[in-house]
Design a protein around this motif. Structure first.
Motif, PDB file in Angstrom:
ATOM      1  N   ARG A  82       7.033  15.618  12.449  1.00 15.32           N
ATOM      2  CA  ARG A  82       6.820  14.696  13.099  1.00 15.32           C
ATOM      3  C   ARG A  82       7.502  14.083  14.278  1.00 15.32           C
ATOM      4  NH1 ARG A  82       8.145  10.300   8.368  1.00 15.32           N
ATOM      5  NH2 ARG A  82      10.167  10.400   8.571  1.00 15.32           N
ATOM      6  N   GLY A  83       9.072  14.221  14.606  1.00 12.33           N
ATOM      7  CA  GLY A  83       9.991  14.630  14.890  1.00 12.33           C
ATOM      8  C   GLY A  83      10.157  14.025  16.648  1.00 12.33           C
ATOM      9  N   GLN A  84       9.132  15.939  15.836  1.00 10.38           N
ATOM     10  CA  GLN A  84       9.380  15.576  18.113  1.00 10.38           C
ATOM     11  C   GLN A  84       8.320  15.084  19.298  1.00 10.38           C
ATOM     12  OE1 GLN A  84       6.497  19.514  18.510  1.00 10.38           O
ATOM     13  NE2 GLN A  84       5.921  19.154  16.524  1.00 10.38           N
ATOM     14  N   TYR A  85       7.746  14.380  18.385  1.00  2.68           N
ATOM     15  CA  TYR A  85       6.696  13.218  18.922  1.00  2.68           C
ATOM     16  C   TYR A  85       7.146  11.806  19.135  1.00  2.68           C
ATOM     17  CZ  TYR A  85       3.624  16.939  17.495  1.00  2.68           C
ATOM     18  OH  TYR A  85       3.442  18.445  17.905  1.00  2.68           O
ATOM     19  N   LEU A  86       7.907  11.430  18.245  1.00  5.72           N
ATOM     20  CA  LEU A  86       8.873  10.228  17.923  1.00  5.72           C
ATOM     21  C   LEU A  86       9.999   9.700  19.218  1.00  5.72           C
ATOM     22  CD1 LEU A  86       8.522  10.493  13.944  1.00  5.72           C
ATOM     23  CD2 LEU A  86       6.783   9.615  16.112  1.00  5.72           C
ATOM     24  N   ALA A  87       9.821   8.072  19.224  1.00  6.10           N
ATOM     25  CA  ALA A  87      10.981   7.679  19.893  1.00  6.10           C
ATOM     26  C   ALA A  87      11.637   6.538  19.181  1.00  6.10           C
ATOM     27  CB  ALA A  87      10.756   6.784  20.635  1.00  6.10           C
ATOM     28  N   ASN A  88      10.483   6.397  17.615  1.00 10.26           N
ATOM     29  CA  ASN A  88      11.679   5.346  16.658  1.00 10.26           C
ATOM     30  C   ASN A  88      10.641   5.221  15.525  1.00 10.26           C
ATOM     31  OD1 ASN A  88      13.050   3.674  16.127  1.00 10.26           O
ATOM     32  ND2 ASN A  88      11.602   2.057  16.012  1.00 10.26           N
ATOM     33  N   THR A  89      10.761   5.393  14.324  1.00 12.34           N
ATOM     34  CA  THR A  89      10.662   4.911  13.109  1.00 12.34           C
ATOM     35  C   THR A  89      11.608   3.563  12.668  1.00 12.34           C
ATOM     36  OG1 THR A  89       9.680   7.557  12.670  1.00 12.34           O
ATOM     37  CG2 THR A  89      10.181   6.366  11.018  1.00 12.34           C
ATOM     38  N   GLU A  90      10.391   3.123  11.738  1.00  8.65           N
ATOM     39  CA  GLU A  90      11.045   2.289  10.742  1.00  8.65           C
ATOM     40  C   GLU A  90       9.884   2.070   9.712  1.00  8.65           C
ATOM     41  OE1 GLU A  90      10.150  -1.824  13.284  1.00  8.65           O
ATOM     42  OE2 GLU A  90      10.468  -0.953  14.925  1.00  8.65           O
ATOM     43  N   VAL A  91      10.575   2.056   8.254  1.00  8.47           N
ATOM     44  CA  VAL A  91       9.607   2.077   7.015  1.00  8.47           C
ATOM     45  C   VAL A  91      10.432   0.910   6.395  1.00  8.47           C
ATOM     46  CG1 VAL A  91       9.728   3.201   5.564  1.00  8.47           C
ATOM     47  CG2 VAL A  91      10.107   4.410   6.833  1.00  8.47           C
ATOM     48  N   ALA A  92       9.496   0.295   6.135  1.00  8.32           N
ATOM     49  CA  ALA A  92       9.311  -1.165   5.168  1.00  8.32           C
ATOM     50  C   ALA A  92       8.742  -0.878   3.426  1.00  8.32           C
ATOM     51  CB  ALA A  92       8.922  -1.953   5.409  1.00  8.32           C
ATOM     52  N   PHE A  93       9.511  -0.893   2.834  1.00  8.13           N
ATOM     53  CA  PHE A  93       8.850  -0.147   0.598  1.00  8.13           C
ATOM     54  C   PHE A  93       8.378  -1.650   0.296  1.00  8.13           C
ATOM     55  CE2 PHE A  93      11.294   3.643   1.445  1.00  8.13           C
ATOM     56  CZ  PHE A  93      10.055   3.918   0.827  1.00  8.13           C
ATOM     57  N   LEU A  94       6.849  -2.995  -0.483  1.00  8.71           N
ATOM     58  CA  LEU A  94       6.885  -3.539  -0.492  1.00  8.71           C
ATOM     59  C   LEU A  94       6.353  -3.865  -1.562  1.00  8.71           C
ATOM     60  CD1 LEU A  94       3.958  -3.323   1.922  1.00  8.71           C
ATOM     61  CD2 LEU A  94       5.855  -4.258   2.552  1.00  8.71           C
ATOM     62  N   HIS A  95       6.649  -5.203  -2.137  1.00  3.81           N
ATOM     63  CA  HIS A  95       6.693  -5.537  -3.581  1.00  3.81           C
ATOM     64  C   HIS A  95       5.093  -6.743  -3.547  1.00  3.81           C
ATOM     65  CE1 HIS A  95      10.342  -4.424  -5.424  1.00  3.81           C
ATOM     66  NE2 HIS A  95      10.566  -5.012  -4.544  1.00  3.81           N
ATOM     67  N   GLU A  96       4.256  -6.000  -4.517  1.00  2.00           N
ATOM     68  CA  GLU A  96       2.924  -6.804  -4.619  1.00  2.00           C
ATOM     69  C   GLU A  96       3.004  -8.071  -4.860  1.00  2.00           C
ATOM     70  OE1 GLU A  96      -1.804  -6.000  -6.712  1.00  2.00           O
ATOM     71  OE2 GLU A  96      -0.475  -4.210  -6.020  1.00  2.00           O
ATOM     72  N   VAL A  97       2.337  -9.427  -4.252  1.00  4.61           N
ATOM     73  CA  VAL A  97       2.375 -10.376  -4.860  1.00  4.61           C
ATOM     74  C   VAL A  97       1.634 -10.852  -5.071  1.00  4.61           C
ATOM     75  CG1 VAL A  97       2.452 -13.093  -3.682  1.00  4.61           C
ATOM     76  CG2 VAL A  97       4.110 -11.531  -3.127  1.00  4.61           C
ATOM     77  N   VAL A  98      -0.267 -10.899  -4.124  1.00  2.00           N
ATOM     78  CA  VAL A  98      -1.800 -10.487  -4.756  1.00  2.00           C
ATOM     79  C   VAL A  98      -2.431  -9.422  -4.314  1.00  2.00           C
ATOM     80  CG1 VAL A  98      -1.642 -13.177  -5.378  1.00  2.00           C
ATOM     81  CG2 VAL A  98      -1.254 -12.384  -3.066  1.00  2.00           C
ATOM     82  N   GLY A  99      -3.011  -9.254  -4.567  1.00  4.35           N
ATOM     83  CA  GLY A  99      -4.164  -8.287  -3.606  1.00  4.35           C
ATOM     84  C   GLY A  99      -5.451  -7.929  -4.047  1.00  4.35           C
ATOM     85  N   LYS A 100      -6.609  -7.370  -3.647  1.00  2.00           N
ATOM     86  CA  LYS A 100      -7.686  -7.088  -3.701  1.00  2.00           C
ATOM     87  C   LYS A 100      -7.635  -5.371  -3.436  1.00  2.00           C
ATOM     88  CE  LYS A 100     -12.689  -6.777  -2.623  1.00  2.00           C
ATOM     89  NZ  LYS A 100     -13.017  -5.444  -2.250  1.00  2.00           N
ATOM     90  N   ARG A 101      -8.279  -4.579  -4.494  1.00  2.00           N
ATOM     91  CA  ARG A 101      -7.850  -3.044  -4.316  1.00  2.00           C
ATOM     92  C   ARG A 101      -9.319  -2.366  -4.557  1.00  2.00           C
ATOM     93  NH1 ARG A 101      -2.931  -1.742  -5.810  1.00  2.00           N
ATOM     94  NH2 ARG A 101      -2.578  -3.893  -6.399  1.00  2.00           N
ATOM     95  N   PRO A 102      -9.772  -0.968  -4.487  1.00  2.00           N
ATOM     96  CA  PRO A 102     -10.844  -0.431  -4.971  1.00  2.00           C
ATOM     97  C   PRO A 102     -10.203  -0.138  -6.489  1.00  2.00           C
ATOM     98  CG  PRO A 102      -9.575   0.812  -2.710  1.00  2.00           C
ATOM     99  CD  PRO A 102      -9.070  -0.530  -3.360  1.00  2.00           C
ATOM    100  N   ASP A 103     -11.450  -0.241  -7.330  1.00  2.00           N
ATOM    101  CA  ASP A 103     -10.973   0.155  -8.834  1.00  2.00           C
ATOM    102  C   ASP A 103     -11.077   1.263  -9.081  1.00  2.00           C
ATOM    103  OD1 ASP A 103     -14.049   1.047  -8.814  1.00  2.00           O
ATOM    104  OD2 ASP A 103     -15.072  -0.659  -9.772  1.00  2.00           O
ATOM    105  N   ALA A 104     -10.898   1.675  -9.980  1.00  2.00           N
ATOM    106  CA  ALA A 104     -10.457   3.242 -10.994  1.00  2.00           C
ATOM    107  C   ALA A 104     -11.937   4.052  -9.732  1.00  2.00           C
ATOM    108  CB  ALA A 104     -10.549   3.690 -12.263  1.00  2.00           C
ATOM    109  N   ALA A 105     -12.995   3.720  -9.801  1.00  7.00           N
ATOM    110  CA  ALA A 105     -14.522   4.195  -9.379  1.00  7.00           C
ATOM    111  C   ALA A 105     -14.190   4.691  -7.572  1.00  7.00           C
ATOM    112  CB  ALA A 105     -15.539   3.893 -10.115  1.00  7.00           C
ATOM    113  N   GLY A 106     -13.236   3.522  -7.322  1.00  2.00           N
ATOM    114  CA  GLY A 106     -13.757   3.835  -5.559  1.00  2.00           C
ATOM    115  C   GLY A 106     -14.357   2.159  -5.517  1.00  2.00           C
ATOM    116  N   ARG A 107     -14.732   1.817  -6.188  1.00  2.00           N
ATOM    117  CA  ARG A 107     -16.059   0.639  -5.865  1.00  2.00           C
ATOM    118  C   ARG A 107     -14.250  -0.305  -5.330  1.00  2.00           C
ATOM    119  NH1 ARG A 107     -19.051   2.407 -10.160  1.00  2.00           N
ATOM    120  NH2 ARG A 107     -17.300   0.316 -11.507  1.00  2.00           N
ATOM    121  N   PRO A 108     -15.338  -1.399  -3.714  1.00  2.00           N
ATOM    122  CA  PRO A 108     -14.073  -2.412  -3.372  1.00  2.00           C
ATOM    123  C   PRO A 108     -14.613  -4.389  -4.862  1.00  2.00           C
ATOM    124  CG  PRO A 108     -15.727  -2.172  -1.932  1.00  2.00           C
ATOM    125  CD  PRO A 108     -16.186  -0.824  -3.293  1.00  2.00           C
TER     126      PRO A 108
END
Length: 108
Positions: A82-108
């Motif tokens: 990837r480095g050959q294509y990039l001018a900049n990279t920014e990474v942010a690790f996140l803590h979940e507060v609330v959310g909605k996600r697919p269940d174990a079967a992949g359904r929303p």
């Protein structure tokens, strides 16, 4: 899964040719990522009006799943190339507060 291990990565690409090549690299890498059981969500976005920016949103079942993802040959290849294509990279690790996600079967 009550919460996961998430991050965003904002890549700024050098130019339009680099963007096209980076997108092809990301699409190729995604073929392997689709087979990772602990990777819940892995999506590449292009912000509106920012053609040289890509934002990755990644959600893993837990930190061990993220570490397993990082150890995969397809991920290692992406990280090396990837480095050959990039001018900049920014990474942010996140803590979940609330959310909605697919269940174990992949359904929303």
């Amino acid at each position: 899964m009550a919460s996961g291990y998430a991050l965003t990565v904002r890549f700024t690409l050098r130019d339009t040719d680099a963007a096209a090549r980076f997108d092809a690299l990301a699409a190729h890498t995604l073929e392997g990522i689709r087979r990772e059981p602990g990777t819940v969500v892995y999506v590449v976005h292009q912000p509106v009006d920012e053609p040289l920016v890509r934002v990755f949103y990644e959600l893993y079942a837990d930190e061990a799943a993220f570490q397993a993802h990082e150890a995969q040959p397809h991920t290692k290849s992406f990280l090396e190339e990837r480095g050959q294509y990039l001018a900049n990279t920014e990474v942010a690790f996140l803590h979940e507060v609330v959310g909605k996600r697919p269940d174990a079967a992949g359904r929303p």
